[in-house]
Design an enzyme around this catalytic site. Structure first.
Site, short mmCIF file in Angstrom:
data_model
loop_
_atom_site.label_atom_id
_atom_site.label_comp_id
_atom_site.label_asym_id
_atom_site.label_seq_id
_atom_site.Cartn_x
_atom_site.Cartn_y
_atom_site.Cartn_z
N CYS A 111 4.95 -3.15 2.03
CA CYS A 111 4.26 -2.87 0.77
C CYS A 111 4.34 -4.09 -0.17
CB CYS A 111 4.85 -1.60 0.15
SG CYS A 111 3.89 -0.89 -1.19
N HIS A 112 5.03 -3.96 -1.31
CA HIS A 112 5.22 -5.08 -2.23
C HIS A 112 6.46 -5.92 -1.86
CE1 HIS A 112 2.48 -2.67 -4.70
NE2 HIS A 112 2.25 -3.76 -5.40
N GLY A 113 7.23 -5.47 -0.86
CA GLY A 113 8.45 -6.18 -0.46
C GLY A 113 8.26 -7.66 -0.15
#
Length: 189
Positions: A111-113
């Site tokens: 995801c935004h990781g």
């Protein structure tokens, strides 16, 4: 089914992680007999979210200032909006992340990781995926972005959203089972 007995995995998280993106990989790793530590800048507990609503709190096993990358076989960075936004400006989190890349150990981000990876300066020449809204950030960090369920590049596992968690977890387990990675590049769906 691979077994990860004796393997130790760090999940790097701060308040605001996407709950399923931490709990599902943790569950999958433990089902395969890995030891899992939640590593965070603060001791105590970190607050999970289900999108924009508060979710469960998860206990922190190791405070980031006490964590040593050399004690772990792999790193997982869950997404959510707040979690990677906090970690990507934390120099200790960035240094911890870089150590896994230097050692050729598997790293997984969803995801935004991958924002954390961009700020750690470890994406140059790597093929990755993520939620589409951070595509330009990753490309600006030198990555080649692709819209796939899961991408594996030399032990780096990335996925887009919680919908991709089954594929993300499967590839994470596979990469940890294989061990250190150098020079191989592949993409998998």
């Amino acid at each position: 089914m691979s077994h990860l007995t004796g393997k130790r995995v760090a999940i790097l998280a701060a308040d605001g992680f996407e709950q399923s993106e931490l709990l599902e990989p943790m569950r999958a790793l433990k089902e395969h007999d890995a030891t899992v530590d939640v590593v965070s800048p603060e001791a105590g507990k970190v607050q999970g979210f289900k999108h924009f609503e508060k979710g469960e709190q998860v206990a922190v096993d190791v405070k980031l200032s006490d964590a040593e990358a050399g004690r772990y076989d792999a790193l997982v960075i869950p997404g959510g909006l707040f979690n990677p936004d906090t970690l990507r400006i934390d120099e200790k989190a960035l240094a911890f992340t870089r150590e896994f890349f230097k050692a050729g150990k598997p790293v997984a981000a969803i995801c935004h990781g991958p924002w954390v990876l961009a700020n750690a300066g470890v994406l140059e020449g790597r093929t990755v995926t993520s939620v589409p809204n951070i595509r330009k950030d990753l490309e600006n960090a030198g990555a080649k972005w692709t819209d796939e369920e899961v991408v594996v590049d030399q032990g780096l596992v990335t996925s887009r959203t919680p919908d991709d968690l089954p594929a993300f977890c499967a590839k994470l387990i596979e990469e940890i089972d294989e061990g250190k990675h150098r020079g191989q590049q592949r993409s998998a769906a």
